[in-house]
Enzyme design. Sequence first.
Site, PDB file in Angstrom:
ATOM      1  N   GLY A 264       0.764  -1.175   0.052  1.00 24.57           N
ATOM      2  CA  GLY A 264       0.147   0.073   0.072  1.00 24.57           C
ATOM      3  C   GLY A 264       0.732   1.216  -0.179  1.00 24.57           C
ATOM      4  O   GLY A 264       0.965   1.954  -0.720  1.00 24.57           O
ATOM      5  N   ALA A 265       1.906   0.999   0.731  1.00 24.27           N
ATOM      6  CA  ALA A 265       2.459   2.812   0.526  1.00 24.27           C
ATOM      7  C   ALA A 265       3.707   2.187   1.901  1.00 24.27           C
ATOM      8  O   ALA A 265       3.965   0.781   2.481  1.00 24.27           O
ATOM      9  CB  ALA A 265       1.707   3.803   1.648  1.00 24.27           C
ATOM     10  N   MET A 266       4.466   3.648   2.220  1.00 19.29           N
ATOM     11  CA  MET A 266       6.120   3.110   3.411  1.00 19.29           C
ATOM     12  C   MET A 266       6.231   4.046   3.684  1.00 19.29           C
ATOM     13  O   MET A 266       6.536   5.489   3.529  1.00 19.29           O
ATOM     14  CB  MET A 266       7.197   2.597   1.892  1.00 19.29           C
ATOM     15  N   GLU A 267       7.057   4.460   4.927  1.00 22.63           N
ATOM     16  CA  GLU A 267       6.842   5.369   6.088  1.00 22.63           C
ATOM     17  C   GLU A 267       8.128   5.528   5.715  1.00 22.63           C
ATOM     18  O   GLU A 267       8.366   6.192   6.794  1.00 22.63           O
ATOM     19  CB  GLU A 267       5.917   4.598   7.340  1.00 22.63           C
ATOM     20  N   ASN A 268       8.713   5.797   4.560  1.00 19.60           N
ATOM     21  CA  ASN A 268       9.956   6.546   4.741  1.00 19.60           C
ATOM     22  C   ASN A 268      10.309   7.622   5.131  1.00 19.60           C
ATOM     23  O   ASN A 268       9.158   8.617   4.989  1.00 19.60           O
ATOM     24  CB  ASN A 268      10.662   6.697   3.451  1.00 19.60           C
ATOM     25  N   HIS A 300      -1.820   6.472   8.594  1.00 18.16           N
ATOM     26  CA  HIS A 300      -1.125   4.717   8.937  1.00 18.16           C
ATOM     27  C   HIS A 300       0.534   5.243   9.008  1.00 18.16           C
ATOM     28  O   HIS A 300       1.113   5.297   9.795  1.00 18.16           O
ATOM     29  CB  HIS A 300      -1.272   3.845   8.605  1.00 18.16           C
ATOM     30  N   GLU A 301       0.593   5.731   8.209  1.00 18.37           N
ATOM     31  CA  GLU A 301       1.982   6.181   7.177  1.00 18.37           C
ATOM     32  C   GLU A 301       2.904   7.399   7.798  1.00 18.37           C
ATOM     33  O   GLU A 301       3.744   6.903   9.006  1.00 18.37           O
ATOM     34  CB  GLU A 301       2.331   6.742   6.216  1.00 18.37           C
ATOM     35  N   GLU A 323       4.173  -1.591  13.061  1.00 15.40           N
ATOM     36  CA  GLU A 323       2.251  -2.156  12.590  1.00 15.40           C
ATOM     37  C   GLU A 323       1.377  -2.596  13.738  1.00 15.40           C
ATOM     38  O   GLU A 323       0.572  -1.628  13.379  1.00 15.40           O
ATOM     39  CB  GLU A 323       3.217  -3.298  11.868  1.00 15.40           C
TER      40      GLU A 323
HETATM   41  N1  B3K Z   1       5.592  -0.844   7.018  1.00 16.43           N
HETATM   42  C1  B3K Z   1       5.720  -0.594   4.906  1.00 16.43           C
HETATM   43  C2  B3K Z   1       5.294  -2.287   4.984  1.00 16.43           C
HETATM   44  C3  B3K Z   1       6.358  -2.948   3.865  1.00 16.43           C
HETATM   45  C4  B3K Z   1       6.879  -4.184   3.427  1.00 16.43           C
HETATM   46  C5  B3K Z   1       7.897  -4.486   3.050  1.00 16.43           C
HETATM   47  N2  B3K Z   1       7.115  -5.644   2.474  1.00 16.43           N
HETATM   48  C6  B3K Z   1       4.384  -0.096   4.883  1.00 16.43           C
HETATM   49  C7  B3K Z   1       3.044  -0.084   6.592  1.00 16.43           C
HETATM   50  O1  B3K Z   1       2.896  -0.623   6.866  1.00 16.43           O
HETATM   51  O2  B3K Z   1       3.322   1.324   6.628  1.00 16.43           O
HETATM   52 ZN    ZN Z   2       2.796   0.242   8.644  1.00 18.36          ZN
END
Ligand code: B3K
Ligand code: ZN
Length: 879
Positions: A264-268, A300-301, A323
């Site tokens: 879905g998305a990534m919290e970089n 969430h992110e 998570e």
């Molecule tokens: N932390 C990422 C998930 C990464 C999955 C890598 N295979 C998104 C999330 O849970 O917000």
């Molecule tokens: Zn997450």
Amino acid sequence: MKNAEPKAIFLKDYQAPSFEIESTHFTFDLYEEYTLVTSILKMKQTQNQPAPLELNGQDLELMWVKVNDQILSEDQYALQDESLTIAALPDDFTLSIQTKIKPQENTALEGLYKSSDMFCTQCEAEGFRRITYFLDRPDVMSVYTVHITADKSAYPVLLSNGNLVATQDESDGRHSATWHDPHKKPCYLFALVAGDLQHIEDTFTTMSGVDVTLRIYVEPQNIDKCDYAMGALKRSMKWDEEVYGREYDLNIFNIVAVDAFNMGAMENKSLNIFNSSCVLANPKTATDATFQRIEAIVAHEYFHNWSGNRVTCRDWFQLSLKEGFTVFRDSEFSADMGSRTVKRIEDVSLLRTAQFAEDAGPMAHPILPASFIEISNFYTLTIYEKGAEVVRMIHNILGESLFRKGSDLYFERHDGQAVTTEHFVKAMEDASGKDLSQFRHWYHQAGTPELWVSDSYNESAQTYALTIKQTCRDTSETDIKKPYHIPFAIGLLDSAGKDLTLSCNSSAFNDATQVINVTQHEETFEFEGVKTAPVPSMLRGFSAPVKLNYDYQPEQLMHLMAHDSDGFNQWDAGQTLATSVILSLSQDVLAGTDLKMDENLLAVYAKWVAELSDDLAKQAQMLSLPSLAYLIEQQPQAQVHALYTARTFVKQAISDKLHNEFNEIYVACQVSGPYEPTHDAMAKRTLKNLCLQYMIQAQSKDYSAIAQTQFEMADNMTDQYTGLSALVNSNHQEKAQKALASFYEQWKEDVLVTNMWLSLQAASDYIDGVAGANALLSHPAFDIKNPNKVRAVIGAFAGQNLRHYHAQDGLGYNWLADRIIELDALNPQIASRLLGPLTKWKRIAQPNSSKMKQALEKIASRGNLSKDVYEVVSKSLAD
Ligand code: B3K
Ligand code: ZN
């Protein structure tokens, strides 16, 4: 399996890193054929004994490696498939490495890759090692400076984490940008984006008065689809300040939308990267459900900035630390933005359908797993959803204000650290003074606990006793299951439906609801001063992620449906009634006896469709039958087709009896004026469109013209799509096919809408089985390299079209096995995810079960499986 067996790694083997990286400097030179990555790492040894430095790396071409400016010769390091080892290093040193990588050829979508014409990254969990040799583990944190160079006309926008500190035009039409992130972070939070992007911009002023620039970057054709996500981001930032006291910590926050993304998305840090399907929306292209999903994922992110980034995980076994907590946070945020009851219903439905299935299958694992082969396989419903339920239980045990004290202490104590779930529980314990020792079993034991409840009322003593026994199936991680600490919220209703004021030794949610702490294998709780035999309303708000067994009579369930002050349990009573009716009818299907509709259930539906209630979103839930997937979960070896037939019969009977009433609600819920994604308008549309689904099934009246008119006249995607969906899932197939063709013609340039068009067909009862699914695979709108399209066709057919996927000839299983084999060579993470529907083979009745197993064996017999697919297939077959 022909390849060498991949090895598991164990939590018990964790060792602290032997090196620190004080600062990193990266240069990325992006070219069309390859990318050069040059790193300069200031490092030092952390142990008294000097140790060799073993860096992780995967699919890299090493150009050179230097220690303190001295190029190392090949005999000064050891290069292996997935590592670079250097022995004999001083205490402090500068390590420089150059690698050459090929993002253009990266179909796994981990590390640096190309999505359409742009470069982007995905590094969680272990993707950074596909960029350069590094200590790719979350407990190694460092300050990053990132210098990017690229062709200026093709990639005018160059982004990374933190603040932009310099830009410059270079020779040959190239340019560069330098970014610096002052916060220490693990490499999984690193991000880079380069592309021809446009953005929208807004600002948020934090509670201490700092202005933050907010930007959403997209490809130019999507610039009109960013506003909703921007609003959601601002609402999230405000909510986190108000509810958790958490403030944003930089002057810039960027979101980028990309089409090719594994999840879905990534919290970089300060540069969230989103799957475009989870960020782009406008009324014409997105449904209400999409708007809601976007709000939840943006939140969430964003919330990860504290629960994940500022306080991160020590190792990947601790994944649920960030998570589970963050899902709990986003779920509470959504509850505050809309209907709390409906949000709880949605969350619990997912948990009971999909997470309980995972906990009952071969991939069952505790929320703190003891081992894994491939961490990507552990981004599961257990880690996320059950993890959130475990945090919710702590919240239920502590109560709102002590929970907040606990989270404040956790953030304060561990800011800037990489920690474990134990640190989280300890902070909750220390701040509240409550003993959570037994509660910790939730972290170490897999499987869904079951509660077996019996009761007795003593009229003369005016006492009501509840005996609760707990069990949990055996799972491999532990020999003996220790009893769980289960917060059990309960209310008692009198015969008029009023809540009794309870006195039992426990903390109260409110006067009417007590939270009993269930801690033994079996124990009895007694309530005093109970004047008449009550109807128990148990596990209010679904206070613990368990299965409840209690012999409810239909009249009791109807009493709860009519009167329970807990909206969740009111809904749940209806689900329990409908489930028992359908399960019993499925036995009649198998016995070949005539099916007869249950009058109680009809009466309940008649009541809920008689008039508009004051909570339309909840009313829609009250009128929804349990899903086929949920029903399958209720049988040890599910008879999928009998359940399907029984459920369809019930839906048909409700529709035949009540279509006029559904039609009246349908008319009463028309929304006038322009589309708005507000809670009230969405609730109306949800109820209206549910009514349409029932109406179109009626045998005595043809409602297809209403669906068609809605489809043709709609000014928003929710109404257009639900009109189309009603036709596609009805026997008005001629109209359905015409509508599908016109929809495609209208939307074929819009990737996300086209994906909805694919998945609607893939999940339809009326698709021509595997032949129909194959036709979708050959359609120009399909692309096996794009995960959203894979999910839209293969995921929807195997995960949602249970009727056709479970065809008794086994062709659905075999088709899925072939798709997984094909995908494993391209994108192992996505291939592995698609295995889910096959792993359930032991829970499906024969002859299907054996055919599912054969499909798994077919995959297992292939050589060179990825670790991802190997782990799931081998565990499924060993179970
Ligand atoms: N932390 C990422 C998930 C990464 C999955 C890598 N295979 C998104 C999330 O849970 O917000
Ligand atoms: Zn997450």
